[in-house]
Design an enzyme around this catalytic site. Structure first.
Site, PDB file in Angstrom:
ATOM      1  CD1 TRP A  30      16.406  -7.154  14.074  1.00 47.74           C
ATOM      2  CD2 TRP A  30      18.591  -7.544  13.699  1.00 47.74           C
ATOM      3  NE1 TRP A  30      16.887  -7.927  15.111  1.00 47.74           N
ATOM      4  CE2 TRP A  30      18.222  -8.172  14.906  1.00 47.74           C
ATOM      5  CE3 TRP A  30      19.911  -7.650  13.246  1.00 47.74           C
ATOM      6  CZ2 TRP A  30      19.120  -8.911  15.675  1.00 47.74           C
ATOM      7  CZ3 TRP A  30      20.814  -8.385  14.028  1.00 47.74           C
ATOM      8  CH2 TRP A  30      20.416  -9.006  15.218  1.00 47.74           C
TER       9      TRP A  30
ATOM     10  CD  GLU B 226      20.966  -6.019   9.204  1.00 48.21           C
ATOM     11  OE1 GLU B 226      20.684  -6.160  10.400  1.00 48.21           O
ATOM     12  OE2 GLU B 226      20.876  -4.947   8.629  1.00 48.21           O
TER      13      GLU B 226
ATOM     14  CG  MET C  51      25.040  -1.333   8.804  1.00 49.32           C
ATOM     15  SD  MET C  51      23.588  -2.378   9.028  1.00 49.32           S
ATOM     16  CE  MET C  51      24.283  -3.995   8.689  1.00 49.32           C
TER      17      MET C  51
ATOM     18  CD1 TRP D  49      -2.866   1.453   0.283  1.00 46.40           C
ATOM     19  CD2 TRP D  49      -1.725   2.379   1.987  1.00 46.40           C
ATOM     20  NE1 TRP D  49      -3.402   2.695   0.527  1.00 46.40           N
ATOM     21  CE2 TRP D  49      -2.733   3.283   1.565  1.00 46.40           C
ATOM     22  CE3 TRP D  49      -0.890   2.742   3.036  1.00 46.40           C
ATOM     23  CZ2 TRP D  49      -2.911   4.527   2.163  1.00 46.40           C
ATOM     24  CZ3 TRP D  49      -1.072   3.974   3.634  1.00 46.40           C
ATOM     25  CH2 TRP D  49      -2.076   4.861   3.193  1.00 46.40           C
TER      26      TRP D  49
END
Ligand SMILES: *[C@@H]1O[C@H](CO)[C@@H](O)[C@H](O)[C@H]1NC(C)=O
Length: 486
Positions: free
Chosen positions: A113, A154, A217, A79
């Site tokens: 994640w 990850e 990261m 959506w």
């Protein structure tokens, strides 16, 4: 004739802007956008149009997912992401940011994640699954006009993955890169901060052959999963790091470990968090680094998750007063505490330290996670919106380039801005090019339709205040000039 004149004018303007932008950016500035922020309340709500394309060289849309059954890439929020079935079309609106900054590359991030590791492990393990996946990605990127893919698995061989993932991951990116070459797509990856993850998951010299950028990261070193306070992203070690493992929980370790492991500095974008990790102190009188803290900081109003707050929430909190702010001289990191709350984060001084570090090592540039938690509304009194991203850009690249003007004029700002399409593309697009609002005559809203295979790519545009889109003239005119207005 009128429309042609407008088009010529726009073309000239873009030509000038491209040159300005090209001369401006010496360093990469990769910007992740966590698109679920569109559901945040009040001033925390961040939609595509809040993304400042002039503060980034690469924008990454987080995230698409992997379909377990078909091994194809898929939208995780149709959506919001798509125009199909009256959706909001955020993919296309995001890639349309290139109209404001023609130098911007827009990438689609897949994974993150919450997607976990096992689906990716299964897909990467089979030659035919990989092929299916890669074909679906190429098709997807073309459909939505992205410039590349950012792979956020990850992590290979962790979190339910298999040891063999380390090899399969290299095979996967090798094949993706081959398929991307004729398309000119970029392939980047988000890679983890921890030594264990790097050892378990990555064959770095192999990966360096196929990845255009490693988005490192360099954050989440400490957080409320531990039982003592610690900084989200300390640049350097602390003498209080009493174990060998703790000595690796800093940016300087991670960056050097990647460099020593074979990642060329020209391919490394160093992550900077635009958020903090917070704790509840066991004893308000014990408030230093590594002070006992068994509980997370209570949830902040927009991010609504205990133990993690955006910089926008932290700066608002600090402005309420009563906080003590400490800059640790060893870690060169900042934290603030008040009563029993303790939070470590990056501020203007931190991003100066980090961008100086990027320059001193000659890395490719910076990366931020993520744009929706900078003070993007400019409510904290820094004199600018996006104070952290602005500081990163100016420290790395100097002046901020000027955006290309909209085909008409910028959208109006304020609470009524960015009205969303309420129809499917086929109802909107009667022809290629500009189309009027089909449900309302004398409306400032119009749609730019581009045919792509069997479907339309639609961009909603808004005429300047006081003007409306006139379908017979194909342009915005004063209300008094349009026959469509009574
Ligand atoms: C950063 O890491 C390098 C490589 O391990 C090390 O030589 C250097 O001392 C570190 N810098 C600081 C300030 O800790």
């Amino acid at each position: 004739m009128r429309a042609a004149a407008v088009a010529a004018l726009v073309a000239v303007t873009i030509g000038v802007a491209v040159n300005e932008v090209a001369g401006a950016s010496n360093y990469l500035a990769t910007c992740y956008y966590g698109t679920w922020a569109v559901y945040r309340p009040g001033d925390g709500k961040f939609d595509v149009e809040d993304f400042d394309p002039m503060l980034c060289t690469h924008g990454i849309y987080g995230f698409a997912g992997l379909d377990e059954a078909t091994h194809k890439i898929k939208s995780l929020d149709p959506w919001n992401d798509l125009y199909d079935n009256y959706g909001k079309g955020a993919y296309m609106r995001f890639t349309d940011l290139k109209k404001r900054n023609p130098e911007l590359k827009t990438l689609l991030g897949i994974g993150g994640w919450n997607e976990g590791s096992t689906k990716y492990s299964e897909m990467a393990a089979s030659a035919s699954f990989r092929q299916t996946f890669i074909a679906s990605v190429v098709d997807f990127l073309k459909t939505y006009n992205f410039d590349g893919l950012d792979l956020d698995w990850e992590y290979p061989a962790e979190r339910g993955g298999k040891t063999i993932d380390k090899e399969d991951y290299v095979q996967l990116i090798k094949e993706i890169k081959e398929a991307f070459k004729p398309e000119g797509f970029l392939l980047t990856a988000a890679v983890g901060p921890g030594k264990t993850t790097i050892d378990d998951s990555y064959k770095l010299t192999e990966m360096a052959k196929y990845l255009d950028i490693f988005n490192v990261m360099a954050y989440d070193y400490h957080g409320s999963w531990e039982t003592y306070t610690g900084h989200v992203s300390p640049p350097y070690m602390s003498p209080l790091d009493i174990t060998n493992e703790m000595e690796t929980f800093n940016v300087n370790f991670t960056v050097n470990y990647y460099l020593d492991g074979g990642v060329p500095k020209e391919k490394m974008a160093m992550g900077i968090p635009l958020y903090g990790h917070g704790f509840t102190l066991n004893d308000p009188a014990v408030h230093g680094l590594y002070a006992p803290a068994n509980q997370p900081q209570p949830a902040c109003p927009y991010t609504r998750q205990a133990g993690i707050c955006g910089f926008n929430e932290i700066c608002t909190m600090l402005n309420e007063g009563g906080w003590t702010t400490v800059r640790d001289p060893d870690q060169q990191a900042v934290y603030s505490y008040k009563d029993r709350i303790w939070v470590g984060y990056d501020d203007l001084e931190s991003v100066k330290i980090k961008t100086d570090y990027i320059k001193s090592l000659g890395l490719a540039g910076s990366m931020v996670w993520s744009v929706e938690t900078d003070d993007f509304r400019g409510l904290c009194g820094f004199g600018t919106k996006n104070p952290l991203m602005t500081a990163i850009w100016t420290n790395l690249n100097g002046d901020i380039p000027t955006p290309v003007p909209h085909t008409t004029t910028p959208r109006p700002t304020g609470p009524t801005a960015s009205p969303e399409p309420t129809m499917s593309p086929t109802e909107i697009c009667k022809k290629a090019g500009l189309n009027p609002n089909p449900v309302k005559k004398c409306s400032p809203i119009f749609y730019d339709c581009v045919q792509n295979g069997d479907h339309w790519i639609v961009t909603m545009e808004v005429c300047a205040a006081g003007t409306v889109f006139d379908g017979s003239l194909d342009t915005c005119v004063w209300i008094s000039q349009s026959d469509e207005c009574d």
